[in-house]
Write an enzyme that holds these catalytic residues in place. Structure first.
Site, mmCIF file in Angstrom:
data_model
loop_
_atom_site.group_PDB
_atom_site.id
_atom_site.type_symbol
_atom_site.label_atom_id
_atom_site.label_comp_id
_atom_site.label_asym_id
_atom_site.label_seq_id
_atom_site.Cartn_x
_atom_site.Cartn_y
_atom_site.Cartn_z
ATOM 1 N N LYS A 12 -4.210 -16.755 -17.232
ATOM 2 C CA LYS A 12 -3.046 -17.627 -17.377
ATOM 3 C C LYS A 12 -3.438 -19.090 -17.111
ATOM 4 O O LYS A 12 -4.528 -19.359 -16.584
ATOM 5 C CB LYS A 12 -1.964 -17.144 -16.407
ATOM 6 C CG LYS A 12 -1.486 -15.714 -16.700
ATOM 7 C CD LYS A 12 -0.448 -15.253 -15.682
ATOM 8 C CE LYS A 12 0.100 -13.880 -16.023
ATOM 9 N NZ LYS A 12 1.135 -13.433 -15.057
ATOM 10 N N TYR A 52 6.811 -11.264 -23.558
ATOM 11 C CA TYR A 52 7.540 -10.884 -22.338
ATOM 12 C C TYR A 52 8.963 -10.410 -22.635
ATOM 13 O O TYR A 52 9.814 -10.455 -21.749
ATOM 14 C CB TYR A 52 7.576 -12.065 -21.365
ATOM 15 C CG TYR A 52 6.283 -12.266 -20.600
ATOM 16 C CD1 TYR A 52 5.701 -11.231 -19.851
ATOM 17 C CD2 TYR A 52 5.641 -13.503 -20.592
ATOM 18 C CE1 TYR A 52 4.521 -11.423 -19.136
ATOM 19 C CE2 TYR A 52 4.458 -13.700 -19.865
ATOM 20 C CZ TYR A 52 3.911 -12.650 -19.148
ATOM 21 O OH TYR A 52 2.753 -12.834 -18.424
ATOM 22 N N PHE A 60 13.655 -14.890 -13.711
ATOM 23 C CA PHE A 60 12.469 -15.747 -13.789
ATOM 24 C C PHE A 60 11.931 -15.901 -15.209
ATOM 25 O O PHE A 60 10.908 -16.554 -15.426
ATOM 26 C CB PHE A 60 11.367 -15.206 -12.856
ATOM 27 C CG PHE A 60 10.976 -13.771 -13.127
ATOM 28 C CD1 PHE A 60 10.081 -13.446 -14.137
ATOM 29 C CD2 PHE A 60 11.521 -12.741 -12.367
ATOM 30 C CE1 PHE A 60 9.716 -12.130 -14.382
ATOM 31 C CE2 PHE A 60 11.154 -11.421 -12.606
ATOM 32 C CZ PHE A 60 10.259 -11.109 -13.616
ATOM 33 N N ASN A 115 0.231 -16.014 -10.617
ATOM 34 C CA ASN A 115 -0.671 -14.892 -10.303
ATOM 35 C C ASN A 115 -1.864 -14.764 -11.255
ATOM 36 O O ASN A 115 -2.486 -13.710 -11.357
ATOM 37 C CB ASN A 115 0.111 -13.587 -10.146
ATOM 38 C CG ASN A 115 0.777 -13.128 -11.421
ATOM 39 O OD1 ASN A 115 0.697 -13.814 -12.442
ATOM 40 N ND2 ASN A 115 1.421 -11.980 -11.379
ATOM 41 N N HIS A 118 -3.033 -11.756 -16.612
ATOM 42 C CA HIS A 118 -2.179 -10.717 -17.191
ATOM 43 C C HIS A 118 -3.051 -9.562 -17.664
ATOM 44 O O HIS A 118 -4.145 -9.779 -18.188
ATOM 45 C CB HIS A 118 -1.415 -11.277 -18.397
ATOM 46 C CG HIS A 118 -0.759 -10.218 -19.219
ATOM 47 N ND1 HIS A 118 0.455 -9.679 -18.891
ATOM 48 C CD2 HIS A 118 -1.168 -9.563 -20.337
ATOM 49 C CE1 HIS A 118 0.766 -8.740 -19.773
ATOM 50 N NE2 HIS A 118 -0.202 -8.659 -20.671
ATOM 51 N N GLU A 129 0.302 -5.449 -27.573
ATOM 52 C CA GLU A 129 -0.014 -6.849 -27.266
ATOM 53 C C GLU A 129 -1.276 -7.324 -27.983
ATOM 54 O O GLU A 129 -1.361 -8.486 -28.385
ATOM 55 C CB GLU A 129 -0.125 -7.047 -25.756
ATOM 56 C CG GLU A 129 1.247 -6.927 -25.111
ATOM 57 C CD GLU A 129 1.235 -7.048 -23.593
ATOM 58 O OE1 GLU A 129 0.212 -7.485 -23.024
ATOM 59 O OE2 GLU A 129 2.254 -6.698 -22.977
#
Ligand code: IDP
Ligand code: MG
Length: 153
Positions: A12, A52, A60, A115, A118, A129
Site C-alpha cells: 500500500k 473493496y 471507513f 497497515n 494487502h 483480484e
C-alpha cells in the site's frame, strides 16, 4: 509440488513511502514463492472501489479508498503451494496490534488504517483480484531453477 495457487499482494502507499518494498518482496522470495507479475501503479478510484466493494457499507470505506489512492501501490502476483494460507500468515492480522512479531504487519506498522500491505484470504478472492488488477498477458511464466530444492516432488 507447486499447485499453481496464486495470491494478489499489494504494498500500500504507506508501505511504499516507508521504503518497505524490498523487505516485503524479500520475504516472499526467500520463502520460496514465485513472483509472476508486478507493477508500480497509482490506482484509480474506480479500481479501488471495485477492489473493496465488499466493504462498501463500512464507516471507513471512503477513507480506505482515499488512503489507497494517495500514492504508489506495488501490485504483485505470487505463486506456490498454499500461497494464500501462508501469505496471510506472513502478513499478520488486519489490526497490527493483533499481529505477531515476525509477520509483516507485526514488524512494520501500528494502526489498522495504515497497515502497509494487502493480501487475499481465499483462493476465490485471489483469482478475482488478479483479474481486476492484471491483464493475462502481464503474467510471466518461467521455469524456476530452484523448484526441486523447494518442493520434494
Ligand atoms: P485485510 O486487509 O486483512 O484482508 P479487511 O477486513 O479485508 O482486512 O479490510 C481491508 C482493509 O481495510 C484493511 O487492510 C485496512 O486497510 C482497512 N480497514 C479494515 N478495518 C479498518 C478499520 O477499522 N479502520 C480503518 N481501516 C480499516
Ligand atoms: Mg481482506
Amino acid at each position: 509440488m507447486a499447485n499453481g495457487e496464486r495470491i494478489f499482494i499489494a504494498i500500500k502507499p504507506d508501505g511504499f513511502q516507508r521504503s518497505l518494498v524490498g523487505e516485503i518482496i524479500k520475504r516472499f522470495e526467500q520463502k520460496g514463492f514465485r513472483l509472476i507479475a508486478m507493477k508500480l501503479i497509482q490506482a484509480s478510484e474506480d479500481l479501488l472501489k471495485e477492489h473493496y466493494i465488499h466493504l462498501k457499507d463500512r464507516p471507513f470505506f471512503d477513507g480506505l479508498v482515499k488512503y489507497m489512492q494517495s500514492g504508489a501501490v506495488v501490485a504483485m502476483v505470487w505463486e506456490g503451494l498454499n500461497v494464500v494460507k501462508t501469505g496471510r500468515v506472513m502478513l499478520g492480522e488486519t489490526n497490527p496490534p493483533d499481529s505477531k512479531p515476525g509477520t509483516i504487519r507485526g514488524d512494520f506498522c501500528i494502526q489498522v488504517g495504515r497497515n502497509i500491505i494487502h493480501g487475499n484470504d481465499s483462493v476465490e478472492s485471489a483469482e478475482k483480484e488478479i483479474g481486476l488488477w492484471f491483464q493475462p498477458e502481464e503474467m510471466v511464466y518461467y521455469k524456476s531453477c530452484s523448484q526441486s530444492w523447494i518442493y520434494d516432488e
